[in-house]
Scaffold this active site. Structure first.
Site, mmCIF file in Angstrom:
data_model
loop_
_atom_site.group_PDB
_atom_site.id
_atom_site.type_symbol
_atom_site.label_atom_id
_atom_site.label_comp_id
_atom_site.label_asym_id
_atom_site.label_seq_id
_atom_site.Cartn_x
_atom_site.Cartn_y
_atom_site.Cartn_z
ATOM 1 N N ASP A 125 -25.533 -28.220 35.104
ATOM 2 C CA ASP A 125 -24.037 -28.411 34.516
ATOM 3 C C ASP A 125 -23.311 -29.100 35.432
ATOM 4 O O ASP A 125 -22.560 -28.719 36.018
ATOM 5 C CB ASP A 125 -23.598 -27.265 33.966
ATOM 6 C CG ASP A 125 -22.568 -27.863 33.033
ATOM 7 O OD1 ASP A 125 -22.146 -28.917 32.636
ATOM 8 O OD2 ASP A 125 -21.213 -26.681 32.564
ATOM 9 N N HIS A 140 -22.045 -35.669 32.763
ATOM 10 C CA HIS A 140 -20.774 -35.761 33.509
ATOM 11 C C HIS A 140 -20.964 -35.403 34.849
ATOM 12 O O HIS A 140 -21.626 -34.375 35.302
ATOM 13 C CB HIS A 140 -19.769 -34.750 32.905
ATOM 14 C CG HIS A 140 -20.093 -33.479 32.568
ATOM 15 N ND1 HIS A 140 -19.712 -32.739 33.765
ATOM 16 C CD2 HIS A 140 -20.747 -32.788 31.713
ATOM 17 C CE1 HIS A 140 -20.262 -31.248 33.513
ATOM 18 N NE2 HIS A 140 -20.701 -31.340 32.421
ATOM 19 N N ASP A 180 -26.263 -32.885 28.484
ATOM 20 C CA ASP A 180 -25.259 -32.210 29.024
ATOM 21 C C ASP A 180 -25.780 -30.619 28.472
ATOM 22 O O ASP A 180 -24.857 -29.661 27.990
ATOM 23 C CB ASP A 180 -23.919 -32.347 28.819
ATOM 24 C CG ASP A 180 -22.826 -31.333 29.294
ATOM 25 O OD1 ASP A 180 -23.224 -30.833 30.507
ATOM 26 O OD2 ASP A 180 -21.669 -31.507 28.952
ATOM 27 N N HIS A 230 -21.793 -22.347 34.712
ATOM 28 C CA HIS A 230 -20.382 -22.134 35.219
ATOM 29 C C HIS A 230 -20.234 -20.948 36.443
ATOM 30 O O HIS A 230 -19.288 -20.583 36.617
ATOM 31 C CB HIS A 230 -19.522 -21.887 34.270
ATOM 32 C CG HIS A 230 -19.083 -23.234 33.117
ATOM 33 N ND1 HIS A 230 -18.216 -22.991 32.190
ATOM 34 C CD2 HIS A 230 -19.679 -24.250 32.976
ATOM 35 C CE1 HIS A 230 -18.433 -24.045 31.243
ATOM 36 N NE2 HIS A 230 -19.333 -24.957 32.201
ATOM 37 N N GLU A 251 -15.198 -33.921 32.486
ATOM 38 C CA GLU A 251 -15.925 -32.945 31.216
ATOM 39 C C GLU A 251 -15.503 -31.722 31.322
ATOM 40 O O GLU A 251 -14.861 -31.347 30.068
ATOM 41 C CB GLU A 251 -17.561 -33.127 30.951
ATOM 42 C CG GLU A 251 -17.851 -32.962 29.750
ATOM 43 C CD GLU A 251 -18.060 -31.261 29.358
ATOM 44 O OE1 GLU A 251 -18.367 -31.016 28.396
ATOM 45 O OE2 GLU A 251 -18.140 -30.472 30.285
ATOM 46 N N GLU A 252 -15.396 -30.900 32.286
ATOM 47 C CA GLU A 252 -15.164 -29.592 32.361
ATOM 48 C C GLU A 252 -13.890 -29.491 31.914
ATOM 49 O O GLU A 252 -13.716 -28.226 31.394
ATOM 50 C CB GLU A 252 -15.589 -28.930 33.619
ATOM 51 C CG GLU A 252 -17.208 -29.136 34.029
ATOM 52 C CD GLU A 252 -17.725 -28.377 32.884
ATOM 53 O OE1 GLU A 252 -17.552 -27.705 31.971
ATOM 54 O OE2 GLU A 252 -19.187 -28.096 33.340
#
Lengths: 459, 459
Positions: B292, B280, B354, B425, B326-327
Site C-alpha cells: 500500500d 499512490h 491500490d 498500514h 492518498e492516505e
C-alpha cells in the site's frame, strides 16, 4: 487504500450474491464457509503438525508420530470410525548435512545442495572433479560419453518464469531431477547436480524424488539452490575446467511398516458408497511440510469436522484419508486402492488437496463428461466463493489416482499456484508461510464440493 | 506434490488456451505477460522504493525522495514526457514512539499502539484513566455522557473473519477508526483506542486516517494491536475499573508543497485522449508501503515500460500517475482531476491499483453499462489469465474517483484480498511480504486492460 473501498464493497457484494442465495444448497454452503472461517481448527492443527511434529519423511520416527497424532485428533472430534491402514514404505535418510563447493581463481566457493530423495551417498571423501553444464537430455546425448565420462553433470534448465501456471513450468523442468541420474549415468557421469525446481532465486535447495535404472550405475544426485546454480553457471563460463566438490551421507534402509490414517462419518442413506477427501501425511525432511502437504491433510480433517459441527448427516460415507508416502513411493495411495478392490468398497468420489494451502481457484476433474457437466451445473455456487477454475481433463492427484481403475470420479483441489514453488520441498515450507485465511478457504472449498456431491449425486 | 502434476498440466492448458489464442489481441497480451514475467522490472523497482527510500508519508523528506526517484526512473525508461504536478499536502508527524499500558492486579501490562494519522498528541505526561469497551456507535449513545465523560473509549469491534472478502469486513469495521474520535468526543470522552483493522491476531498496530469535527474537542486517537486488544478486553471483564495509560507525540505541521509524478507515452492516433494508470506514492509512516501502495505505483510504471519494450504504439496517450497523499487527504487525486478540468484534458479511461501486489482476480468497473458490456466482451482473453472477477457497480479507487465528473470510465484493479489486511498500514507492509510473481501478474493484468481499451476503444 482507505475507506473509499466502501464503494467497491457494493460491487463485490453484487458479484457474489445472486439468485442462488436462496437455494437451500447455497445456504448450507454459506454456513460451511462461516464455520471454517469463524470457528475453524485447520490453522491451529497445521501449527501442531508443523511445530510439534515437524518434518515427517516416510519411515521416520516423526512420520509415526504424525500417524498417532492425527489418529487421536480425529478421535477427539468423535468421527464415527478412525483407524489405521497398514502399508510398507521406503525408508531413506539424508544423514549429516551435505557439503559442496567449487574452486575457481584460487578461491573455494561454498554452495548449498541437498541430496535428492533416494539418492546414494558419495564416498566419505566426496567427489571432486570437473562439472559440465547442460540444459536438456538431447544436449547430454550430443556431448556423449567422450565429454561426459568421469564428470559431474550439472542440469541447469530453469523453471520458465514466463509460464503463467507454475505447475506447467515445473512439469517442463522436473525431468532433470527425476531422470537426470539415469540419463547422465548412460554416458558415464559419476554424479549429478540439478538446479532447484523453483522460479525464485534464493539460497535454498529444493529436494524431491529421483529414480535409478537398476541396469546402470547409481550415481549421487543433489539439488543446488538457484542462487548457487547461477553462480556456478557464471563461473563455468570463464573457467570451464573448474573443479566441483560434493559429499553426501544419505542411505536407503529396509522398508518400514507405516500407515494411512483414516477417519470417517458414516452415510445415512448409502453408507456403502464412499466419498474420500485426502492429502498426504509424509513430507520431505528439510522442512515442516506445511504447504506440502500438511495443509491438505489438515484441510481434509477440517472437512469432516465441519460436517459434524454443522450437524450435516451425509447420505454417503465421507472419509478423510491421510495418505502415507506420497513423496517417495505413493505406497499409501496404492495400498488404499488395492484394499478397496480386495474388500469391494464402492468409491463414489475422491478429492485430493496437494497443491498447497493457498487461495482457492477451483477444482480439476478426472471423470466422465457427464460428471464434469454435473459439477459445472453448480458453478453459480462455486462462483460466489471465487471457485472459477473448474474443468475436466488431466489428473486429480497421485494418492487418489489409483482409485481411477475402480471408476471413482476424481477431483483435484486447485489453489492459486504462484507462491507454491517458492517453498516446495525446501527449508522454507514452514507454517509461517501459510496464511490462515487462505488455508481455511481451501478447507471450505473442499467441504463445499463434498457436500454438493453428497447431497445431489454425480448423475 | 510431485511429478504426477504433469497430468494436471494438460488440464490447465485446456482451461487456458481456447480459440482466442489466434486472435491478434490475444497474441499481444501473451507477449505482455511474457515481457513482464520474463523481463519485468516492477519487483526490483519496488525493492528500491521500499529499501532505499522507505516510508513516505505526505510532507516527509522521504516522500520528496520518492517523487524525485520515480521521476528519474521514468525518465530512464525514455517515456515521451515525464513531469511533476504541484499539489499542497498535509504534513503530520508521529514524533517519538507512543507508550501505552494498562494496570490490573498490581501489574502493568505494556501494549502496542500507534497514533492514528491526523490525531492530536496527548499531553507530555500522557493520559491515565479508566477505559470503556464498546463495539459500535449505538452502544456509545446508550451509555451516554454519564458513563463516558472523562474516560477513554475502546472501540473493539473486530473485522469479521467470517466475511469472505476482506474489504467488506474492513468496510464494516473501519468507521470506528475514521469516526471514533468524533463520536466519543460527543459524550465527553478524553481519548480513543481503536482495535486494529485486521483479522490477524498479532502484535502490530495498524494506523490509518481519522477525522475530527471542528466543533468538538479533538481527542487523541490510537490503534491498538489485535493481540493487545484481546488482552485488554479480557482484563476489563475481570477488572472493569482498570486504568489505561497512553502517551503520544504526534503533531500536524503546515501544509507542504509536493507533487504527483506523471510519465506518458503519446498517442499515435488520438493523443488528446488520455488513459491513466496509477497508484499512490505516499505511504503510512510505520513501514515501507510495499503493498500500500508501492505495488500500485511500480505496476503503473511497468505498464508503460512494457508498452515501450514491446514496441506497441498506443493510439491514445497512456499515462502512469504516481498520486501523492492518498492516505490522508487524497490531495493528489483531487488536484489531478482539477487540473484536467482547467486544461480541458480528455480523460478516456483510468485504472487504479491500490489493493496490494497480490494475485490478480479481475477489475471493478465504474462506468456506463455499455462500457461494462464492452469490457465483458473481452472476457475470453481475461479468462486465460485468471481474471475472472470483472464487473460493474461500485467505485474504482479514491485517486481516480474525482475523474468521474469528467465522464472518465474508471477501473479498479482487484487482486486476491485474503492477505492484504495482514499488512495494511502496519509495520509488516514491507517488501519481503510481496511475492514477485503475484506483483508481476498484477502489472501484466493492468497492461492488458490498458492495451485492450487502447486498441479496441470503449464503444
Amino acid at each position: 487504500m482507505k475507506k473509499k473501498s466502501l464503494l467497491f464493497l457494493v460491487a463485490v457484494a453484487m458479484f457474489t450474491t445472486g439468485s442462488y442465495a436462496s437455494n437451500p444448497d447455497s445456504m448450507v454452503v454459506s454456513k460451511i464457509y462461516e464455520e471454517v472461517l469463524g470457528n475453524g481448527k485447520v490453522y491451529e492443527n497445521l501449527h501442531y503438525l508443523c511445530k510439534n511434529i515437524g518434518p515427517r519423511l516416510s519411515g521416520s520416527a516423526n512420520a509415526q508420530n504424525a500417524v498417532e497424532w492425527t489418529r487421536s485428533l480425529m478421535e477427539s472430534y468423535g468421527f464415527d470410525r478412525v483407524y489405521l491402514q497398514e502399508v510398507m514404505v521406503p525408508h531413506w535418510e539424508r544423514g549429516a548435512k551435505e557439503k559442496a563447493w567449487f574452486a575457481t581463481g584460487g578461491k573455494k566457493i561454498n554452495v548449498e545442495i541437498a541430496a535428492l530423495g533416494g539418492s546414494v551417498a558419495t564416498s566419505e571423501k566426496g567427489i571432486e572433479t570437473t562439472i559440465i553444464e547442460v540444459f536438456n537430455f538431447d544436449q547430454l546425448k550430443e556431448l556423449g560419453e567422450e565429454k561426459i565420462k568421469g564428470k559431474i553433470v550439472f542440469f541447469n534448465r530453469p523453471m520458465n518464469p514466463k509460464t503463467l501456471h507454475t505447475f506447467n513450468a515445473y512439469g517442463a523442468a522436473v525431468n532433470q531431477r527425476v531422470q537426470g541420474a539415469i540419463e547422465a549415468a548412460k554416458y558415464g557421469a559419476i554424479g549429478v547436480i540439478v538446479r532447484s525446481m523453483t522460479t525464485k532465486i534464493d539460497e535454498f535447495p529444493h529436494t524431491g524424488t529421483m529414480r535409478y535404472d537398476e541396469k546402470l550405475t547409481k550415481i549421487p544426485a543433489a539439488a543446488i539452490s538457484t542462487k548457487d546454480a547461477n553462480s556456478l553457471s557464471a563461473a563455468l563460463k570463464t573457467d570451464p575446467s573448474l573443479k566441483f566438490f560434493y559429499q553426501m551421507n544419505c542411505k536407503t534402509l529396509p522398508d518400514v511398516l507405516s500407515y494411512n490414517v483414516i477417519g470417517e462419518i458414516k452415510g445415512s442413506e448409502q453408507p456403502e458408497k464412499i466419498i474420500t477427501v485426502g492429502g498426504h501425511l509424509d513430507s520431505w525432511d528439510l522442512a515442516e511440510g506445511a504447504h506440502d502437504d500438511g495443509a491438505g491433510t489438515m484441510q481434509s480433517v477440517e472437512v469432516l469436522r465441519t460436517i459434524k459441527a454443522l450437524g450435516i448427516k451425509p447420505k454417503h460415507t465421507v472419509r478423510a484419508v491421510m495418505f502415507m508416502n506420497e513423496e517417495n513411493g505413493t505406497k499409501g495411495g496404492l495400498k488404499y486402492a488395492e484394499n478397496a478392490k480386495v474388500t469391494n468398497e464402492q468409491h463414489y468420489a475422491a478429492i485430493e488437496s496437494d497443491s498447497g494451502g493457498l487461495t482457492p481457484r477451483g477444482f480439476s476433474i478426472d471423470a466422465s463428461t457427464e460428471v464434469v457437466n454435473r459439477i459445472m451445473s453448480w458453478s453459480p455456487i462455486f462462483d460466489e466463493y471465487g471457485l472459477k477454475e473448474i474443468g475436466g481433463g488431466g489428473g486429480a492427484g497421485s494418492d487418489i489416482g489409483p482409485l481411477k481403475s475402480l471408476g471413482t470420479a476424481l477431483f483435484g483441489f486447485r489453489p492459486d499456484s504462484q507462491r507454491y514453488f517458492d517453498y516446495h520441498h525446501a527449508k522454507t515450507d514452514v507454517f509461517e508461510n501459510v496464511n490462515e485465511r487462505e488455508l481455511k478457504l481451501g478447507a471450505a472449498a473442499m467441504a463445499t464440493l463434498v457436500y454438493l456431491i453428497d447431497q445431489n449425486g454425480l448423475n
